[in-house]
Design an enzyme around this catalytic site. Structure first.
Site, mmCIF file in Angstrom:
data_model
loop_
_atom_site.group_PDB
_atom_site.id
_atom_site.type_symbol
_atom_site.label_atom_id
_atom_site.label_comp_id
_atom_site.label_asym_id
_atom_site.label_seq_id
_atom_site.Cartn_x
_atom_site.Cartn_y
_atom_site.Cartn_z
ATOM 1 N N SER A 44 0.815 -1.218 0.000
ATOM 2 C CA SER A 44 0.000 0.000 0.000
ATOM 3 C C SER A 44 0.847 1.265 0.000
ATOM 4 O O SER A 44 0.514 2.244 -0.675
ATOM 5 C CB SER A 44 -0.941 0.004 1.207
ATOM 6 O OG SER A 44 -1.766 -1.139 1.207
ATOM 7 N N HIS B 274 0.973 4.543 4.455
ATOM 8 C CA HIS B 274 0.358 5.146 3.271
ATOM 9 C C HIS B 274 0.831 6.586 3.090
ATOM 10 O O HIS B 274 1.193 7.001 1.981
ATOM 11 C CB HIS B 274 -1.161 5.111 3.393
ATOM 12 C CG HIS B 274 -1.716 3.720 3.425
ATOM 13 N ND1 HIS B 274 -3.062 3.452 3.613
ATOM 14 C CD2 HIS B 274 -1.108 2.505 3.295
ATOM 15 C CE1 HIS B 274 -3.257 2.153 3.590
ATOM 16 N NE2 HIS B 274 -2.089 1.555 3.411
#
Length: 407
Positions: free
Chosen positions: A301, A352
């Site tokens: 991610s 992230h």
């Protein structure tokens, strides 16, 4: 003898209206289009803007008044129901005479019929003054600010107007999505590797008689305690691991959608650099700031968010192309993911965010079109990006709150 700056000024304004403000030349106009008049048009926010650049010193007051009235009548005759605004820019070597200004006022009188408007600016080159003569409060597309700014940019040697076709070609290039490669081979390869790694370790854990999730640390998950103990490779290996099938499928789909675009724009090598630097930044951010250092983390991610960061940088380098092809979709995607990260527990939001920053910085260092930047400068910026990562990682190693008493 003082050289007139009028023609260079007119040519500079004309060029920048095309390159910076999205105007296009009017291809067919009345015979009034001579060397002393340059005609441009633009459709913006349901309004047609028509701009004339005129050598005001070639007109006398009577001709000025007649011209303004005739131009406005022509505007009405085109389509009185279409919102149209003609802006005439009169450029003078000195201050226009009171008689000329009075003629303009008479020519502009009642020039606000239905949806058609006529405005006029005077440019005094001697005092570098720009004045709007019309009283209407209608939007003039920010031209007054542009006209004033051109005093600093005008080139005294710019006596010839650039080739129009070259200008338009350059303009079209700004809106073109220039793809470096046609097939995103590396994106497909990364998806394949992620799937292969997950399948391999799933079968391996079954053969060992253990739950897959319980062996993630053995497989290379990001574990703060083990990283502090010297297993720095986990900052990379964790990128290829996923917690479960759903995690894998979501990331593979996201990688397919975003990577497909980014790899085509940046090319294979730059794309690889962005992907891995973003993944590294994401795991370093998670390593430093995670609220639960004892919990290992895995997933691509951070690297995928880095690809979104690279797209944001593309918007910095190629803003018009970015707006045309991506618009607010990139920002909306990031916003949706932020909401998801906040709403669902267990998601490593810091990875992230770190990946997003890493991808932007990596793209900034290597550039989309690096031909305009010297290799030495690009190398220095790339080294700086890696140095930032190294310093952040060192800070994490020295921070006692980062330690994970791993079992």
């Amino acid at each position: 003898m003082r050289v007139s700056m009028k023609q260079p000024y007119l040519n500079t304004v004309y060029t920048n209206l095309i390159l910076r403000r999205d105007y296009e030349p009017v291809q067919s106009v009345e015979p009034v289009m001579t060397r002393d008049l340059l005609f441009l048009q633009k459709y913006h926010h349901d309004t047609y803007f028509l701009v004339q650049l005129i050598d005001g010193d070639l007109l006398d007051p009577v001709t000025m008044e007649t011209k303004l009235k005739a131009d406005y009548q022509s505007l009405i005759n085109v389509n009185p129901n279409q919102l149209m605004h003609m802006i005439e820019i009169m450029v003078f070597d000195g201050a226009p005479s009171p008689e000329m200004l009075a003629a303009m006022d008479r020519g502009l009188a009642n020039a606000e019929f239905a949806k058609c408007f006529l405005s006029c600016f005077t440019v005094d080159l001697s005092s570098r003054a720009v004045m709007r003569q019309s009283k209407a409060s209608i939007n003039t597309d920010g031209l007054e600010k542009l006209l004033k700014g051109q005093f600093k940019e005008v080139n005294p040697e710019y006596n010839e107007l650039p080739d129009i076709n070259s200008l338009l070609a350059l303009k079209r290039q700004e809106y073109t999505l220039d793809l470096k490669v046609t097939k995103p081979a590396l994106t497909y390869a990364l998806i394949g590797i992620n799937i292969a790694v997950f399948v391999f370790f799933s079968f391996y854990s079954m053969m060992q008689g253990r739950q897959y999730e319980s062996m993630l640390v053995d497989f290379g998950a990001k574990d703060n305690g083990l990283i502090i103990a010297g297993q720095y490779w986990r900052l990379i290996s964790a990128i290829f691991l996923h917690a479960n099938w759903l995690h894998l499928l979501v990331n593979c789909y996201s990688l397919y959608v975003v990577g497909n675009i980014v790899e085509r724009i940046f090319g294979h090598i730059k794309y690889a650099a962005i992907y891995f630097i973003a993944g590294l930044y994401g795991n370093i951010a998670s390593f430093i700031f995670t609220a639960n250092p004892a919990i290992p983390s895995v997933g691509a991610s951070g690297a995928i968010f880095g690809l979104l960061g690279a797209l944001i940088y593309y918007g910095v380098e190629r803003p018009k192309s970015f707006k045309k092809y991506f618009g607010y979709n990139v920002w909306l995607t990031i916003l949706i993911n932020i909401v998801i990260n906040i709403s669902i527990p267990g998601i490593d939001s810091l990875a992230h965010l770190g990946g997003l920053c890493g991808g932007f910085l990596a793209a900034y260092a290597i550039k989309v079109n690096h031909e305009k930047v010297k290799n030495r400068e690009r190398l220095a910026m790339f080294v700086l990006v890696l140095l930032i990562a190294a310093c952040a990682f060192y800070y994490g190693l020295m921070n006692p709150n980062v330690a994970n008493p791993s079992i």
